[in-house]
Every structure is written in structure tokens, then in C-alpha cells.
Design a protein around this motif. Sequence first.
Motif, PDB file in Angstrom:
ATOM      1  N   CYS A 122       5.371 -14.852  -1.285  1.00  0.00           N
ATOM      2  CA  CYS A 122       4.740 -13.768  -0.512  1.00  0.00           C
ATOM      3  C   CYS A 122       3.402 -14.192   0.091  1.00  0.00           C
ATOM      4  O   CYS A 122       2.946 -13.588   1.058  1.00  0.00           O
ATOM      5  CB  CYS A 122       4.607 -12.504  -1.352  1.00  0.00           C
ATOM      6  SG  CYS A 122       3.389 -12.617  -2.658  1.00  0.00           S
ATOM      7  N   ASN A 135       1.980  -2.141   1.585  1.00  0.00           N
ATOM      8  CA  ASN A 135       2.977  -2.908   0.827  1.00  0.00           C
ATOM      9  C   ASN A 135       3.532  -2.092  -0.329  1.00  0.00           C
ATOM     10  O   ASN A 135       4.727  -2.129  -0.610  1.00  0.00           O
ATOM     11  CB  ASN A 135       2.357  -4.204   0.297  1.00  0.00           C
ATOM     12  CG  ASN A 135       2.281  -5.269   1.391  1.00  0.00           C
ATOM     13  OD1 ASN A 135       2.898  -5.142   2.439  1.00  0.00           O
ATOM     14  ND2 ASN A 135       1.508  -6.311   1.130  1.00  0.00           N
ATOM     15  N   LEU A 187      -0.677 -10.794   3.074  1.00  0.00           N
ATOM     16  CA  LEU A 187      -1.049 -11.456   1.822  1.00  0.00           C
ATOM     17  C   LEU A 187      -1.568 -12.871   2.076  1.00  0.00           C
ATOM     18  O   LEU A 187      -2.541 -13.301   1.450  1.00  0.00           O
ATOM     19  CB  LEU A 187       0.130 -11.457   0.846  1.00  0.00           C
ATOM     20  CG  LEU A 187       0.498 -10.069   0.294  1.00  0.00           C
ATOM     21  CD1 LEU A 187       1.629 -10.176  -0.728  1.00  0.00           C
ATOM     22  CD2 LEU A 187      -0.721  -9.397  -0.343  1.00  0.00           C
ATOM     23  N   SER A 225      10.026  -9.903   3.561  1.00  0.00           N
ATOM     24  CA  SER A 225      11.383  -9.501   3.202  1.00  0.00           C
ATOM     25  C   SER A 225      11.856  -8.405   4.144  1.00  0.00           C
ATOM     26  O   SER A 225      12.933  -7.878   3.993  1.00  0.00           O
ATOM     27  CB  SER A 225      11.382  -8.979   1.761  1.00  0.00           C
ATOM     28  OG  SER A 225      10.424  -7.940   1.647  1.00  0.00           O
ATOM     29  N   LYS A 226      11.008  -8.055   5.129  1.00  0.00           N
ATOM     30  CA  LYS A 226      11.294  -6.823   5.857  1.00  0.00           C
ATOM     31  C   LYS A 226      12.057  -7.001   7.161  1.00  0.00           C
ATOM     32  O   LYS A 226      12.704  -6.079   7.631  1.00  0.00           O
ATOM     33  CB  LYS A 226       9.985  -6.061   6.070  1.00  0.00           C
ATOM     34  CG  LYS A 226       9.381  -5.725   4.710  1.00  0.00           C
ATOM     35  CD  LYS A 226       7.975  -5.220   4.734  1.00  0.00           C
ATOM     36  CE  LYS A 226       7.430  -5.201   3.300  1.00  0.00           C
ATOM     37  NZ  LYS A 226       6.018  -4.903   3.235  1.00  0.00           N
ATOM     38  N   PHE A 269       5.789  -6.074   8.544  1.00  0.00           N
ATOM     39  CA  PHE A 269       6.899  -6.863   9.063  1.00  0.00           C
ATOM     40  C   PHE A 269       6.421  -8.237   9.497  1.00  0.00           C
ATOM     41  O   PHE A 269       7.198  -9.148   9.669  1.00  0.00           O
ATOM     42  CB  PHE A 269       7.584  -6.159  10.239  1.00  0.00           C
ATOM     43  CG  PHE A 269       6.663  -5.884  11.399  1.00  0.00           C
ATOM     44  CD1 PHE A 269       6.467  -6.823  12.397  1.00  0.00           C
ATOM     45  CD2 PHE A 269       5.990  -4.671  11.471  1.00  0.00           C
ATOM     46  CE1 PHE A 269       5.612  -6.546  13.455  1.00  0.00           C
ATOM     47  CE2 PHE A 269       5.130  -4.402  12.529  1.00  0.00           C
ATOM     48  CZ  PHE A 269       4.940  -5.335  13.518  1.00  0.00           C
TER      49      PHE A 269
END
Length: 560
Positions: free
Chosen positions: A78, A40, A106, A85-86, A101
Motif C-alpha cells: 500500500c 481510506n 499512503l 486496490s480500487k 483511486f
Amino acid sequence: MTTDALEQRIRVLPESVINQIAAGEVVLRPASVVKELGENALDAGALHITFWTERGGKDLIQVSDDGIGMSPIDAELCFERHATSKISTAKDLYNLLTKGFRGEALASIAAVADVNLYTRRSQDVVGTHVHIAFGRKLLVEPTRCAVGTTLVVQKLFHKLPVRRKSLRSDATEHRHNLQEFFRLAYPHPDRHFRFHHNGVLLYDLPATTLQERILSLHPDLHWEDLIPVEETTPFFKVQGFLVSPEGIPPQEREGFLFINQRYVRHVGLQQAILQAYKPFLRGEQRPQYWLFLTIEPSQVDVNVAPSKTEVRLLREMEIRAMLHSIVRKAIMVGRLTPSVQWIEKTTEILPNSSERVSSLVMPSYQEPKLIEHPPSPVMNDYMLLYDRYVVLRREEGVWLIDLLSAHQRILYERYLKNLPISSQGLLFPVHLSLSPLQVARLAEFLPELEEIGLRIEIRENKEAVLHSIPVGLAPASGLSLLEEVVRLAEADLPPDWRAQVVLHMVRHGTPRPPYKLTPEMLETLWNDLIACSDSMYSPTGRLIRFLLTQEVLEQLFSIR
Ligand code: ADP
Ligand code: MG
């Protein structure tokens, strides 16, 4: 219709349970946390990434980065499952440029541990602190913190006694953590990595080139052991380094393979590399390498298993075959090209890693220095290259000889076979201060040491003075030799101590290049060498001589 027909036994599981189940796949042990948090940080563009662990990560894993940070909203989001966000569409799965991805790391970690997140973006004045433990959000508050992100993971598996019990000793978990750390550090030599365990900074790896990162993590390797690789094929690009078969330490057995900067395990490709190495390996040796493949993302499927170290390749067969011949060629060329000089030359002028790697591939060819020498009936057909290597023509073919390794082998056998070893006095005796215990130990063994050419005097019960060393050794090696002997004396001279000292002598004391060579010297050297019990490899395992036959040349030039 009975009421039974309305029975509902199937339920959609609550989020917290789903996360715990997922955590079973993503978070196997502390090392998984090290890996996910490190990835990350890299995805967030961090230039400095610092790890702190305690008790092999069982008590603490903390990762701080100076990446882009998160907004207050993202800081909470998150931890949601499948929050990322990927990627945003399924198509993105086939064009992955980030390590993460799946958006589950998390969420999974927070389901099985106590997690504190501190994060701030550069455009925000205050940051966000989120505390979430075993799937329950306990606190969200604004906080002062540096730009970037810090995750503090504690009490891993505390509420899952079975998982906790399945953890191994602190030392074993620590080893796994380091392994993940290295897998992150190799493909990103341009980032600064630090790793602490139990309060001690174990690794401090400033941004550098790939070659230097490898060498700083392997102090036992030398520049000249690394064979650079760089090739472009229709299906992929590969760059990196192979350790030359002579340079691989016997206990070393790890090769590192990366695809698009992600550490991967791929049996097919690893086999291809092993097969290419095989003809050059001896005994228990295994290939050691760092190879970085760049493959069009649409040709790689990383979405095979949650840990993302398994990948599927669309063109597996073609890639295997090409990788095999690239590695084989690199090893053969690496053996034939004296690499020491041009590697050292190129280091200063080339600033960044990618440029440097590519320019290492084709060394600028240097005209060999020819030595003028009078004709000798036996050994007159030779050339001295780079003051160290000899090209010698004989009936059976052309020999390439490394004089340093040849010297080492000859001295080694001479010393071991001819006791007592004759010694030469040192113009400047070497002094070393000793503890009382060291004095006592060393004093016991002075006669034995004299027998192997080391005359040592003990002064005032606190100092050793080395007066002589074996004939043929460089006087500069006196101090390290004395230290080695004191070390062995402290260990009560283990049974193989003579061989250990002699190995140390030849490794550190054999005079280094540049060498001068006359036909007579070469003849003596050759005769001494072939009289040795092993005239092919030096006592430290390096190749001494290589026979360049027509067959080898044909093989070399037939590789495409
Ligand atoms: P993934 O990496 O697969 O997206 P994660 O659960 O690991 O899933 O992370 C979820 C999201 O949290 C990431 O997509 C990213 O937007 C954000 N994030 C996680 N760690 C960091 C970090 N160190 N810096 C900035 N953003 C982060
Ligand atoms: Mg991630």
C-alpha cells in the motif's frame, strides 16, 4: 563525434524523490492526512472511525478503523506509488464508487512523515505492523492488533524545513483538520466518527440520520430551520437540507456540496445555489446547506487534481439550471409549509436516513384547525394554524404570521423602549449559588437590574434570589435569565448589556405555543406589531410575517 554527444543529463528520478514531489501535491498540511486516511477508512467499509490529533496534527495524526484491514502483502504494497486496490483499468476511472483511486496517498504521506501501520483482516490470526519513515521502510513484523487498520502519522514534514515552516499555528491547522473531518462526517451519517485533539474527545458522532448529524454539529439550528430537498431529474438526483433563510445565523457562511458522497468545490453549482437563495437573504447572510448530488459516475470526472475536490461535469449547464430551480422551489415551499409538526411526527416511525429524507419531502397534509369565533368588524377573516401560525386576509393580500416571532418582536421593543420595565413577582423565587467574586460583581448592579424588571436579592453573600421578572415573560425562564445576568455582571456589564439581557429575555422567556387567539387579541397584536421599528423580522432574525400575493402564488406554481 565528440564525447559530448553521449552526454546524458536526463535521469529517471528514484522512487523516493518521485514520492516527495507527489507529496507536495497530495499532502499540503495535516488536514490532507486527515482527509486521505479518513477516506481510506470509509473505502474499507469501516463503521467506526476514530481520529486522534496533537498540536493541530503537527505532532500526531492517528486514524483507527474497523474496516476490512489488509493482508501482510498488501500492508507493504500500500505504500508503493500507484498501488491501489480500487481500480485496475483506465475504464474504471469512469465508474468510480470509491473515494480513493490514485494510489498515491499512503506513498506520499510516508515520504514526508514517520508512519506506523497496524492492520489485520478478520480471517487472519495475526496482523501486520509496518514502520516506514521519510520514504524508507524500517520494519515489517507480525503483530497482535484488532481487525481493521490504524495509521499513526508523526513528525510531518520534519525533514522538510521549508514545508514545516509553511504550516500555520496549531489552532489554524486544527481548524483545517476539523473542516476535513466534517466533510467526511456529513455524507456518512450511518458511520460512527470520533475526533480527539490533544487528548480531548471533541466530537463523538454515533451513527444516525443526516438530519440529526447536521443538528448535532450545529446546536444553534432547529429542526424547523432545515428544509428537506429531494428531487430526481434526468441527469442527477439531489437530496439533503437547506437552512431556511430565517434560520441562518449571521456568522454562518458555509454550504456543503457533495457529488456521489464526495465533498466537492464546484463554482458553477455553488453559484446556482447562491443565486437561488439570493432573493431571500439579507445583509451579510450566505446560504447554508448540505446537498448531496448523485450523478452517473461516467458523467463526472474526479481525476482533475490530486486532492479530488475539483470535479468536471459533462452536463454542467443542465445540472446548474435544474439545481437552481430545485433550490428556489424548496426555499419557497419551505417558507409556506409550517414544517414543525410533520417533521416531529415522521421522526419516530422512520428508521434510516435515506427513507427518512425522502418521506420528509412531501409532508402529509394536515387539515388546518379552524377556530370558531364571533364576527369582529376588523379582524374576522383569519385562521389559526397548528396553534401558532395565523393566516390573515387583508386588503393587500393574505398574511402568514408566526405568532411566536411576532410576540418576541413586540416584547423586545416594549422592554427596550419603556424603562423601567414593569415586573411581576415570581410565585417561586429562583435561587442560584454564587462565588464570592460573582456576589461582588452582581451586588454593584442590582439597581440597574431592577430597572429592567429583575428584582434580585443577595443572601448570605453566596446566593442570588430572583424575585421578579418583566411582565409578559414565562416564569420558567427565570433561572436562565438569572444565569445570563450573572454572566454579564462578571464581564462588568458590557456597554450593550441591556440589549443583551432583553434579547435573552425574549428568546427564552416569550411564552411558547400553543396559543389561543381571539379577534380582539389579533387586532391588538397586529397594531402592536406594525408599530414596531421592524415588523418583518424578530430580534433573533426570524421571519415574522409573509405576504402571500397573487404574484407569489403565480411564481410558486410556475416552478417546474
Ligand atoms: P487509494 O486510496 O487511492 O487506493 P492509498 O494510497 O490511499 O490509495 O491506499 C492504497 C491502498 O491501501 C488502498 O487502495 C487500499 O487497498 C489500502 N488501504 C489503505 N488504507 C486502508 C485502510 N484503512 N483499510 C484497508 N485498506 C487500506
Ligand atoms: Mg486513499
